[in-house]
Design a protein around this motif. Structure first.
Motif, PDB file in Angstrom:
ATOM      1  N   ILE A  85      -7.240   4.662  -1.385  1.00 28.90           N
ATOM      2  CA  ILE A  85      -6.573   4.267  -2.629  1.00 28.90           C
ATOM      3  C   ILE A  85      -5.573   3.163  -2.307  1.00 28.90           C
ATOM      4  CG2 ILE A  85      -5.161   5.032  -4.581  1.00 28.90           C
ATOM      5  CD1 ILE A  85      -6.206   7.884  -4.024  1.00 28.90           C
ATOM      6  N   SER A  89      -2.522  -4.407   2.574  1.00 26.89           N
ATOM      7  CA  SER A  89      -2.777  -4.530   4.008  1.00 26.89           C
ATOM      8  C   SER A  89      -3.353  -3.239   4.584  1.00 26.89           C
ATOM      9  CB  SER A  89      -1.462  -4.879   4.725  1.00 26.89           C
ATOM     10  OG  SER A  89      -1.602  -4.748   6.100  1.00 26.89           O
ATOM     11  N   THR A 119       1.648  -6.693  -0.566  1.00 28.81           N
ATOM     12  CA  THR A 119       1.044  -7.515   0.475  1.00 28.81           C
ATOM     13  C   THR A 119       1.013  -9.007   0.150  1.00 28.81           C
ATOM     14  OG1 THR A 119      -0.227  -5.653   1.301  1.00 28.81           O
ATOM     15  CG2 THR A 119      -1.099  -7.843   1.790  1.00 28.81           C
ATOM     16  N   THR A 122       4.095 -11.031   1.310  1.00 29.81           N
ATOM     17  CA  THR A 122       4.715 -10.717   2.601  1.00 29.81           C
ATOM     18  C   THR A 122       5.085 -11.991   3.371  1.00 29.81           C
ATOM     19  OG1 THR A 122       4.387  -9.533   4.669  1.00 29.81           O
ATOM     20  CG2 THR A 122       2.499 -10.723   3.819  1.00 29.81           C
ATOM     21  N   GLY A 124       4.630 -11.906   6.568  1.00 27.43           N
ATOM     22  CA  GLY A 124       3.492 -11.911   7.480  1.00 27.43           C
ATOM     23  C   GLY A 124       3.812 -12.105   8.953  1.00 27.43           C
ATOM     24  N   LEU A 125       5.049 -11.892   9.328  1.00 26.83           N
ATOM     25  CA  LEU A 125       5.421 -12.120  10.738  1.00 26.83           C
ATOM     26  C   LEU A 125       4.828 -11.040  11.631  1.00 26.83           C
ATOM     27  CD1 LEU A 125       9.141 -12.804   9.909  1.00 26.83           C
ATOM     28  CD2 LEU A 125       7.582 -14.495  10.851  1.00 26.83           C
ATOM     29  N   CYS A 283      -3.060   4.791   0.430  1.00 31.61           N
ATOM     30  CA  CYS A 283      -2.519   3.517   0.919  1.00 31.61           C
ATOM     31  C   CYS A 283      -1.917   2.763  -0.257  1.00 31.61           C
ATOM     32  CB  CYS A 283      -3.616   2.679   1.569  1.00 31.61           C
ATOM     33  SG  CYS A 283      -4.309   3.389   3.050  1.00 31.61           S
ATOM     34  N   VAL A 291       0.946   8.702  -6.273  1.00 35.82           N
ATOM     35  CA  VAL A 291      -0.408   9.145  -5.911  1.00 35.82           C
ATOM     36  C   VAL A 291      -0.338  10.516  -5.232  1.00 35.82           C
ATOM     37  CG1 VAL A 291      -2.380   8.628  -4.411  1.00 35.82           C
ATOM     38  CG2 VAL A 291      -1.376   6.815  -5.809  1.00 35.82           C
ATOM     39  N   TYR A 331      15.918 -13.325   9.714  1.00 35.47           N
ATOM     40  CA  TYR A 331      14.781 -13.953  10.387  1.00 35.47           C
ATOM     41  C   TYR A 331      14.496 -15.297   9.734  1.00 35.47           C
ATOM     42  CZ  TYR A 331      11.870 -12.196   6.494  1.00 35.47           C
ATOM     43  OH  TYR A 331      11.345 -11.925   5.256  1.00 35.47           O
ATOM     44  N   GLU A 397       9.115  -3.035  -1.666  1.00 35.87           N
ATOM     45  CA  GLU A 397       8.534  -2.533  -0.415  1.00 35.87           C
ATOM     46  C   GLU A 397       9.006  -1.096  -0.237  1.00 35.87           C
ATOM     47  OE1 GLU A 397       6.351  -2.500   1.608  1.00 35.87           O
ATOM     48  OE2 GLU A 397       6.844  -2.805   3.709  1.00 35.87           O
ATOM     49  N   ALA A 425       6.854  -3.739   7.692  1.00 38.03           N
ATOM     50  CA  ALA A 425       6.081  -4.064   8.900  1.00 38.03           C
ATOM     51  C   ALA A 425       4.601  -3.773   8.686  1.00 38.03           C
ATOM     52  CB  ALA A 425       6.618  -3.280  10.094  1.00 38.03           C
TER      53      ALA A 425
HETATM   54  C1  LIG Z   1       9.826  -9.870   1.271  1.00 39.46           C
HETATM   55  C2  LIG Z   1       8.948  -9.137   2.219  1.00 39.46           C
HETATM   56  C3  LIG Z   1       8.715  -9.649   3.471  1.00 39.46           C
HETATM   57  C4  LIG Z   1       7.898  -8.962   4.359  1.00 39.46           C
HETATM   58  N1  LIG Z   1       7.668  -9.485   5.592  1.00 39.46           N
HETATM   59  C5  LIG Z   1       6.857  -8.845   6.454  1.00 39.46           C
HETATM   60  C6  LIG Z   1       6.558  -9.394   7.722  1.00 39.46           C
HETATM   61  O1  LIG Z   1       7.046 -10.444   8.068  1.00 39.46           O
HETATM   62  N2  LIG Z   1       5.707  -8.738   8.539  1.00 39.46           N
HETATM   63  C7  LIG Z   1       5.151  -7.553   8.177  1.00 39.46           C
HETATM   64  O2  LIG Z   1       4.402  -6.982   8.964  1.00 39.46           O
HETATM   65  N3  LIG Z   1       5.417  -6.994   6.988  1.00 39.46           N
HETATM   66  C8  LIG Z   1       6.250  -7.609   6.116  1.00 39.46           C
HETATM   67  N4  LIG Z   1       6.516  -7.069   4.910  1.00 39.46           N
HETATM   68  C9  LIG Z   1       5.971  -5.782   4.612  1.00 39.46           C
HETATM   69  C10 LIG Z   1       4.512  -5.794   4.274  1.00 39.46           C
HETATM   70  O3  LIG Z   1       4.236  -6.848   3.418  1.00 39.46           O
HETATM   71  C11 LIG Z   1       4.147  -4.462   3.668  1.00 39.46           C
HETATM   72  O4  LIG Z   1       4.531  -3.423   4.536  1.00 39.46           O
HETATM   73  C12 LIG Z   1       2.682  -4.347   3.401  1.00 39.46           C
HETATM   74  O5  LIG Z   1       2.229  -5.431   2.669  1.00 39.46           O
HETATM   75  C13 LIG Z   1       2.433  -3.057   2.654  1.00 39.46           C
HETATM   76  O6  LIG Z   1       1.073  -2.938   2.466  1.00 39.46           O
HETATM   77  P1  LIG Z   1       0.505  -1.669   1.758  1.00 39.46           P
HETATM   78  O7  LIG Z   1      -0.950  -1.797   1.806  1.00 39.46           O
HETATM   79  O8  LIG Z   1       1.120  -0.462   2.315  1.00 39.46           O
HETATM   80  O9  LIG Z   1       1.082  -1.741   0.254  1.00 39.46           O
HETATM   81  P2  LIG Z   1       0.679  -2.710  -0.924  1.00 39.46           P
HETATM   82  O10 LIG Z   1       0.408  -4.086  -0.500  1.00 39.46           O
HETATM   83  O11 LIG Z   1       1.699  -2.546  -1.986  1.00 39.46           O
HETATM   84  O12 LIG Z   1      -0.695  -2.119  -1.431  1.00 39.46           O
HETATM   85  C14 LIG Z   1      -0.746  -0.950  -2.209  1.00 39.46           C
HETATM   86  C15 LIG Z   1      -1.846  -1.156  -3.215  1.00 39.46           C
HETATM   87  O13 LIG Z   1      -2.091   0.072  -3.868  1.00 39.46           O
HETATM   88  C16 LIG Z   1      -2.478  -0.225  -5.193  1.00 39.46           C
HETATM   89  N5  LIG Z   1      -2.327   0.987  -5.991  1.00 39.46           N
HETATM   90  C17 LIG Z   1      -1.180   1.615  -6.320  1.00 39.46           C
HETATM   91  N6  LIG Z   1      -1.441   2.696  -7.070  1.00 39.46           N
HETATM   92  C18 LIG Z   1      -2.783   2.752  -7.199  1.00 39.46           C
HETATM   93  C19 LIG Z   1      -3.640   3.650  -7.868  1.00 39.46           C
HETATM   94  N7  LIG Z   1      -3.192   4.680  -8.571  1.00 39.46           N
HETATM   95  N8  LIG Z   1      -4.968   3.409  -7.822  1.00 39.46           N
HETATM   96  C20 LIG Z   1      -5.471   2.355  -7.114  1.00 39.46           C
HETATM   97  N9  LIG Z   1      -4.682   1.470  -6.465  1.00 39.46           N
HETATM   98  C21 LIG Z   1      -3.352   1.683  -6.511  1.00 39.46           C
HETATM   99  C22 LIG Z   1      -1.522  -1.332  -5.579  1.00 39.46           C
HETATM  100  O14 LIG Z   1      -1.996  -2.065  -6.670  1.00 39.46           O
HETATM  101  C23 LIG Z   1      -1.437  -2.134  -4.297  1.00 39.46           C
HETATM  102  O15 LIG Z   1      -2.345  -3.215  -4.287  1.00 39.46           O
HETATM  103  C24 LIG Z   1       7.321  -7.737   3.987  1.00 39.46           C
HETATM  104  C25 LIG Z   1       7.547  -7.224   2.723  1.00 39.46           C
HETATM  105  C26 LIG Z   1       8.363  -7.916   1.835  1.00 39.46           C
HETATM  106  C27 LIG Z   1       8.603  -7.340   0.485  1.00 39.46           C
END
Ligand SMILES: Cc1cc2nc3c(=O)[nH]c(=O)nc-3n(C[C@H](O)[C@H](O)[C@H](O)COP(=O)(O)OP(=O)(O)OC[C@H]3O[C@@H](n4cnc5c(N)ncnc54)[C@H](O)[C@@H]3O)c2cc1C
Length: 1009
Positions: A85, A89, A119, A122, A124-125, A283, A291, A331, A397, A425
């Motif tokens: 789900i 990332s 995501t 991000t 992306g570092l 996820c 969820v 950073y 985040e 991260a």
């Molecule tokens: C400003 C900023 C800078 C960052 N810089 C870095 C960095 O330099 N390096 C790094 O490693 N990380 C960085 N991060 C963190 C990183 O971007 C996140 O940790 C990562 O993108 C999280 O991914 P995720 O898949 O957990 O969450 P998300 O990308 O939020 O994905 C979750 C997905 O679940 C979906 N979803 C939610 N509920 C449901 C549902 N009921 N049914 C179906 N789908 C659903 C959402 O639509 C979403 O697409 C940064 C974050 C921010 C905010």
């Protein structure tokens, strides 16, 4: 939302960083009532208009705006082996790795479009070095996937840019920490160089290096592109048979209860139909708690705003490495010919009401909060002062109570996996964690030691405790860039679980440590009580910071990579350096800053510069903050505000020479009873625990790969028909299990999972809160306890590794003759109400024998000296008992099958490829783990655990070594090497031991002195 200064409002003329700082400083303070409490420190507002984000591509381009109404991007299958789900990332990485490991029928459901949550925006570092060996491996895997494997597999470039990474050190402790990372990197082949300020200037000409101690340069660090990474992952997974379905929110999770009362996943529901599946992976990023609620699973995370700003073009910045200035908490990420500037604030904004309509959205940046980063950024790259801001990126985040992700199977529902809570991260950890999750789902356990990320590291009473989650998540966020010192403790979310001796010991100067919500004794401080106070958010959100906080002062005194003050080894690390091996100064002396810069700040706690700037902003006095200027506002943090003396040494030597009493009440205390209890015990425990009632056995529990899930003691019980805290009533067989308190939930979940999988008819009963436990250890323990217990304690009447129900000062207790420190001693397991009187009777009897209180810091040192393993340090789920020198805990000579046996047999037949070795170092040099192990001029491993042994008067370290040529690591291989341990780039000659360096013949535990 706060009102922005006119120049900073969206659509207003371009602001520069310096302008932003000036405007924020000149503005009258926001209402002082912007203080503590959920509403005031948080944003409950929904998303604002989407802003431009500085990526070449986002997945949404060309697809129009909201698409959920259009329905799923492809038809839903009726069944799936696993449903992931969330398509950020983590979801994409998990799906890809599931498919790659051969899992068929894997489906990813994304509410909107891929990356639409956090995501897409991000930074992306990806930094390769962190102070954890497992994390270094996870990061390496992500890097491998995005920089090479995906491209090889799909022919598509993920957008990976390898521009290198530069960590900035403005004080000695910070540089020490980087040198530790450099040493660890050598064990994993991660190239890094410690650079002097002049070398740094050559590498990064736009950088101000005047206030630097040095830097750590990691040339193969880089930046990930979220859209490129996720679309390539999705394509590669689809090519392997997985399905990606967008525009399809999961609205419910079906759970059923089996004949044994176990709740299991049955399927997922959407507005467009349901999918039958035994396994879901959550996820869902900041939506993960919602969820989780669909299935009754607790997901302890909070959503916060997290931001960076993107500057206008900067001449000369092209190709520069990314920069992490930890001391300034900022950073600087290379963004084409500009920089992105972000960081971690002392007062992050909570997003209270997470909206399920939020997709590709951003918040307006709160400049009052963000201004904290500007000073540090301009100081580091002065050209920023005159550089305009092109765009702001402030998104949601998820953050967790210890700043580590939440992974693994939820204790509440079988088949419900977590892959969320990534604490900014989730890009860099995504590949490594996606791979581990896939292993977890397919094989029942991850490949690496993922305990630090496993949801079971938290006790179940904490995971839905809002205050604990909120406080700890705040502190962990704000401390993210703090130096990771070996003996630090949290100040947030304390006093959640206190044992019956808490008040008694507090009054005697106990300095507590927090583990699993418990307050357990760390060491004893002679200058009176040092209670842990209510969390003060370090003064953020208008709360009042505690003044004169004794506990915090004691912690601050330990913010060092030298020996902590109360260790008193009568030598300092600096006196014993012998040769320099690492970094770019391999042949030169260790660089020290010019004299006038040696006015380094002593670490007074968290991100001090940021904290202070924040305080000044709060009081409307924003100004340039220097180390000189912040000192007056934090007088209680001054070093040497008291002298701690030699407490831990005293506790250790008293235990070796007389006796010490340890309060170990935080231990997990379980009963395994029932008709199948014996069968269950045979299968669960590697040792033969089915000895007659009255016996106690030290054993391991293994996973199917032969890795060690736990070590514990198991005491066989006599049949009992009357229930009491000291023995439940049961039919069949009964065992009493004592497990390390920090691992109680892990043990509980492991055992219940095995019992469910094997369908054993027995009960596991948790009596942890009903019983306390004190352990009296040392040569005088017998004489002391003989006055307290109503039984003969001679070797003959009460041998080692046995237990009895006895009366202690009139109270019924279970006495077990055991030792965690290598001495003659007994544990007394005591019903809660009897703990204080029994403890007092022991102390009274011990007074004339020199009995002292001692804590876990002493246990750490004493057990290291004796060679007793610590689970999750030198004994982990990725270590087998054979590799760890615990073959004696494995009933391999008996025909009885047990979990992990086959893997052990294969390992033994093939010859061990790694082995845990004990090293002693003649120099009195502080070591804490992560030091590189050199054998005959090659790095063959790293130190997992180290301490100072006061009885042998040496530094002791344990680490697994391998043969670089890939051969087996025999005892002869160990004995034949010439060893050295590298700490912060300096190597120290070391002696290898295959037996404990203290009392190798185990005479003392048998009472032979
Ligand atoms: C400003 C900023 C800078 C960052 N810089 C870095 C960095 O330099 N390096 C790094 O490693 N990380 C960085 N991060 C963190 C990183 O971007 C996140 O940790 C990562 O993108 C999280 O991914 P995720 O898949 O957990 O969450 P998300 O990308 O939020 O994905 C979750 C997905 O679940 C979906 N979803 C939610 N509920 C449901 C549902 N009921 N049914 C179906 N789908 C659903 C959402 O639509 C979403 O697409 C940064 C974050 C921010 C905010």
């Amino acid at each position: 939302m706060p009102v922005l200064p006119a120049v900073l409002r969206p659509g207003a003329p371009m602001a520069s960083l310096s302008r932003a700082l000036r405007v924020a400083a000149a503005r009258p303070r926001q209402s002082p009532t912007r203080g503590l409490g959920p509403c005031n420190l948080s944003s409950a507002s929904g998303p604002t208009a989407e802003k431009s984000v500085p990526y070449q591509r986002t997945l949404k381009e060309g697809q129009g705006t909201s698409v959920v109404a259009q329905g799923p991007s492809r038809p839903l299958p009726s069944t799936a082996n696993v449903v992931v789900i969330g398509g950020g990332s983590l979801g994409c990485q998990t799906l890809y790795h599931l498919a790659k490991l051969g899992m068929s029928g894997a489906v990813l459901l994304e509410r909107e479009r891929l990356t639409s949550g956090t995501t897409w925006h991000t930074a992306g570092l990806l930094w390769q070095l962190r102070p954890s060996d497992v994390e270094v491996e996870l990061l390496a895997h992500t890097r491998r996937v995005v920089s090479r494997e995906l491209e090889e597999e799909t022919g598509l470039h993920t957008g990976w840019i390898q521009n290198g990474g530069l960590f900035i050190a403005s004080n000695r402790q910070r540089l020490d920490e980087y040198k530790r990372l450099m040493s660890l990197g050598k064990a994993y082949g991660v190239e890094s160089h410690v650079l002097s300020p002049a070398e740094t200037k050559t590498l990064y000409p736009l950088m101000n290096v005047d206030d630097l101690y040095g830097t750590l340069y990691v040339p193969h660090d880089g930046t990930m592109d979220p859209a490129g990474t996720c679309s390539t992952l999705a394509r590669a997974a689809s090519a392997r048979g997985a399905q990606v379905i967008e525009n399809c929110p999961v609205t419910g999770i079906r759970v059923w209860t089996d004949d044994f009362g176990v709740r299991r996943v049955a399927g997922v529901e959407t507005q467009h139909g349901s999918i039958q599946t035994p396994c879901v992976v959550n996820c869902a990023g900041v939506w993960a708690s919602a969820v989780g609620r669909m299935a009754g699973v607790k997901v302890p995370l909070v959503a916060m705003h997290h931001a960076y700003v993107v500057t206008e073009r900067i001449e000369g910045i092209q190709n520069m490495p990314n920069v992490r200035d930890h001391d300034a908490s900022v950073y600087l990420r290379l963004q084409g010919d500009a920089l992105s500037v972000g960081g971690y604030e002392a007062n992050p904004i909570f997003w209270e009401e997470v909206s399920d309509k939020f997709a590709f959205g951003l918040f307006d940046l709160d400049w009052e909060v963000f201004t904290q980063h500007i000073e540090g950024a301009i100081n580091r790259v002065p050209v920023l002062e005159k550089t305009g801001i092109k765009s702001t990126v402030c998104g949601p985040e998820s953050f967790t109570p210890d700043h580590k992700p939440l992974m693994g199977e939820a204790p509440e529902v079988r088949g419900f996996f977590l892959g969320c809570g990534f604490n900014s991260a989730g890009m860099m950890l995504g590949g490594g964690c996606g791979q581990e999750l896939a292993h977890w789902i397919i094989h029942g356990r991850p490949e690496k030691d993922m305990h630090g990320y496993d949801i079971r590291r938290f006790h179940h009473s904490l995971t839905d405790h809002p205050r604990w989650i909120r406080e700890r998540s705040h502190e962990s966020y704000a401390k993210n860039y703090s130096v990771v010192f070996p003996h630090d403790e949290p100040l947030a979310g304390r006093n959640m679980r206190r044992d019956p001796l808490h008040e008694e010991l507090l009054g005697q100067g106990c300095v507590f440590q927090e583990r699993h919500g418990w307050e357990r004794p760390g060491w004893f401080h002679p200058q009176g009580p040092a209670p842990v106070l209510e969390y003060d958010y370090y003064g953020a959100y208008g709360s009042r910071a505690h003044e004169d906080y004794a506990y915090r002062r004691l912690l601050a005194d330990e913010y060092t990579f030298d020996f902590p003050p109360h260790h008193d080894t009568e030598a300092s690390a600096e006196q014993s350096q012998d040769k320099v091996t690492g970094g770019s100064w391999a042949s030169g002396p260790v660089w020290a800053p010019p004299r006038d810069k040696q006015r380094e700040p002593e670490p007074r706690g968290l991100w001090p510069g940021v904290c202070l700037l924040f305080l000044l902003l709060q009081s409307g006095q924003a100004r340039l903050v220097t180390w000189d200027s912040w000192q007056p506002v934090a007088p209680a943090w001054g070093p040497g505000s008291h002298v701690q003396g030699v407490e831990i040494k005293k506790e250790c030597l008293a235990c070796r020479g007389a006796a010490a009493v340890f309060d170990m009440s935080y231990f997990g205390k379980f009963y395994l009873v029932g008709l199948d209890a014996r069968k269950a015990a045979d299968w669960l425990f590697s040792a033969d625990v089915s000895r007659p009632p009255g016996s106690t056995v030290y054993t391991c529990m293994l996973n199917c790969r032969g890795g060690t899930e736990s070590d514990l003691t198991v005491s066989r019980l006599a049949p009992s028909h009357q229930a009491s805290p000291l023995a439940p009533a049961f039919e069949g067989d009964g065992y009493y299990l004592a497990v390390g308190g920090a691992m109680a939930q892990h043990n509980w979940s492991h055992i219940t999972t095995v019992l469910q999988d094997q369908k054993f008819r027995c009960r596991l009963i948790d009596n942890s809160e009903d019983l306390g436990m004190v352990s009296i250890q040392g040569p005088a323990s017998r004489a002391i306890l003989q006055e307290v217990l109503d039984a003969d304690l001679s070797n003959k009447a009460f041998p080692f590794s046995t237990h009895k129900l006895l009366r202690a000062a009139g109270h019924l207790v279970r006495a077990i003759r055991l030792s965690f420190v290598g001495e003659l001693g007994w544990e007394l397991h005591i019903p809660k109400a009897s703990c204080v009187p029994v403890y007092r009777a022991v102390m009274a009897a011990g007074a004339k024998h020199g009995l002292v209180n001692a804590g876990y810091r002493a246990i750490d040192s004493l057990s290291t000296e004796k060679g007793y393993r610590h689970w999750h340090a030198d004994l982990r789920p990725d270590d087998s008992p054979l590799e760890a020198g615990l073959a004696f805990t494995c009933k391999l000579k008996s025909p009885v099958p047990f979990l992990g046996r086959e893997a052990l047999e294969q390992q033994r037949a093939a010859g061990l490829r790694r082995r845990l070795v004990c090293f002693t170092v003649e120099d009195k040099v502080p070591m804490f783990g992560l030091e590189a192990i050199w054998r005959n001029g090659q790095v063959v491993g790293h130190v997992r655990r180290a301490d100072f042994g006061f009885a042998i008067d040496k530094t002791i370290a344990y680490g697994y070594i391998h043969d670089p040529s890939g051969g087996p690591v025999s005892r002869d291989f160990v004995k034949s090497g010439d060893y050295a341990l590298e700490r912060m780039g300096v190597t120290y000659g070391a002696q290898a031991h295959l037996k404990s360096p203290f009392d190798p013949d185990n005479k003392r535990v048998k009472g032979t002195y």
